[in-house]
Design an enzyme around this catalytic site. Structure first.
Site, short mmCIF file in Angstrom:
data_model
loop_
_atom_site.label_atom_id
_atom_site.label_comp_id
_atom_site.label_asym_id
_atom_site.label_seq_id
_atom_site.Cartn_x
_atom_site.Cartn_y
_atom_site.Cartn_z
NE ARG A 16 -8.07 -25.14 7.06
CZ ARG A 16 -8.84 -24.23 7.63
NH1 ARG A 16 -9.76 -24.59 8.52
NH2 ARG A 16 -8.71 -22.96 7.32
CE LYS A 44 -6.33 -20.53 -0.03
NZ LYS A 44 -5.29 -20.93 0.85
CE LYS A 99 -5.35 -18.95 3.47
NZ LYS A 99 -4.13 -19.74 3.65
C1 PBG Z 1 -2.35 -22.81 4.42
C2 PBG Z 1 -3.09 -22.89 3.15
C3 PBG Z 1 -4.44 -23.25 3.02
C4 PBG Z 1 -4.70 -23.32 1.65
C5 PBG Z 1 -3.53 -22.96 0.97
N1 PBG Z 1 -2.54 -22.68 1.92
C6 PBG Z 1 -5.45 -23.63 4.04
C7 PBG Z 1 -5.75 -22.76 5.17
O1 PBG Z 1 -5.45 -21.56 5.17
O2 PBG Z 1 -6.30 -23.30 6.13
C8 PBG Z 1 -6.04 -23.71 1.07
C9 PBG Z 1 -6.07 -24.19 -0.32
C10 PBG Z 1 -7.31 -24.90 -0.72
O3 PBG Z 1 -8.30 -25.02 0.04
O4 PBG Z 1 -7.31 -25.41 -1.85
N2 PBG Z 1 -1.66 -21.71 4.76
#
Ligand code: PBG
Length: 332
Positions: free
Chosen positions: A212, A256, A202
């Site tokens: 967010r 991701k 990630k």
């Molecule tokens: C949080 C989380 C995030 C996403 C999924 N789980 C955001 C982040 O890490 O700030 C992002 C998903 C998306 O942008 O569609 N743990």
């Protein structure tokens, strides 16, 4: 594998492209509704639907409407849903205790959905950010994001989620050691069958912006997530992260964001042969939707092409906000 090709004109590549039947016959990859995980946003209240401005077509749903959405998903043969909570600011604290409240929003939603639509798998994020007054995925003290203290909180969160009926846990916070910690807790507490899809690779990405917004985390976050999420220049490191998560007990792994990291999807799936998923994140969805709405690209075609790319890169499936639209198109 290096393909052997006869010289022209014995070989003419265009023979294999000459009509739709031939193209269908030789296509290497295809997309099906079974490849899709649909992320939905839940909120408090009853009979509520609240549009997310930066994600055209996406709404925050109260639990009753989320149940209806999952019934639609079942009729469209979508096998899994990921639930994300829009959490009231009043419930956010520095110790993040709402995360392990057995009756918090996602746990209530999970129970309601499992009661109504038991055959659709529910995936829940294991991460503290929706509940953290500091906006981060880990517990913050003196400006430092604490790894090992966060693991203790994640374990409590994971156990209440498993107890609520979550089929798949998605640890998404990139703390070190979290997969082993959660797997051990699940084994010791009689949840041997709960799956873990690790958000293994990630990246600290600008493409999470609309998400967010959707979960109401934009205001809380100070700084960035670069001390725990990965640097976008790295892919050898992604292989190390995946190797470690598999060794710690992940059943499936994830890359991701998706499209900007297709090379990572390809490397991970080729190297490990475990079910590898991509998350087509909120920013990717927003870009394709916005260009489509403006008439700058053909939305349906761009959507399908963007998702088939993940199958070509070796992914078993994709988390995508387009899931219901795609499944509907595939059913036609
Ligand atoms: C949080 C989380 C995030 C996403 C999924 N789980 C955001 C982040 O890490 O700030 C992002 C998903 C998306 O942008 O569609 N743990």
């Amino acid at each position: 594998m290096r393909p052997t090709i006869a010289p022209f004109p014995m070989a003419r590549s265009r023979r294999l492209r000459r009509n739709p039947a031939i193209r269908d016959l030789v296509r290497e990859q295809s997309l099906s509704a079974n490849d899709l995980i649909w992320p939905i946003f839940v909120r408090d209240g009853e009979n509520m639907r609240e549009p997310v401005a930066s994600m055209p077509g996406v709404e925050r749903l109260s639990v009753d409407n989320a149940v209806r959405a999952v019934e639609d998903a079942a009729n469209l043969d979508i096998p899994a849903i990921a639930l994300f909570p829009y959490t009231d600011d009043a419930l956010k604290t520095s110790d993040c205790q709402e995360a392990w409240n057995p009756d918090n929003l996602v746990n209530r939603a999970t129970r309601a959905i499992k009661a109504a639509v038991p055959d659709v798998s529910i995936m829940l994020d294991v991460a503290l950010d929706p509940y953290n007054a500091d906006g981060h995925d880990g517990i913050v003290r003196d400006g430092i994001i604490l790894n090992d203290e966060t693991l203790v909180a994640l374990e409590r969160q994971a156990l209440v989620q498993a107890d609520a009926g979550a089929d798949i846990l998605g640890p998404s916070d990139m703390m070190d050691g979290r997969i082993g910690y959660i797997r051990q807790a699940l084994e010791q507490n009689d949840f041997p069958d709960t799956l873990i899809m690790a958000y293994s690779a990630k990246y600290a990405s600008a493409f999470y912006g609309p998400f967010r917004d959707a979960v109401g985390a934009t205001g809380a976050l100070i700084g960035d997530k670069k001390t725990y999420q990965m640097d976008s220049g790295n892919s050898d490191e992604a292989l190390r992260e995946v190797a470690r998560d598999i060794r710690e007990g992940a059943d499936m792994v994830m890359v991701k964001p998706g499209m900007p990291y297709l090379d990572v999807c390809q490397r991970v799936s080729a190297e490990f042969g475990v079910p590898t998923f991509a998350y087509q994140v909120s920013g990717e969805y927003a870009m394709i939707s916005a260009a489509g709405q403006n008439g700058w690209i053909d939305l349906e075609k761009a959507m399908m092409e963007s998702l088939l790319a993940f199958k070509r890169a070796g992914c078993a499936g994709v988390l995508t906000y387009f899931a219901p639209e795609v499944a509907r198109l595939l059913q036609e």
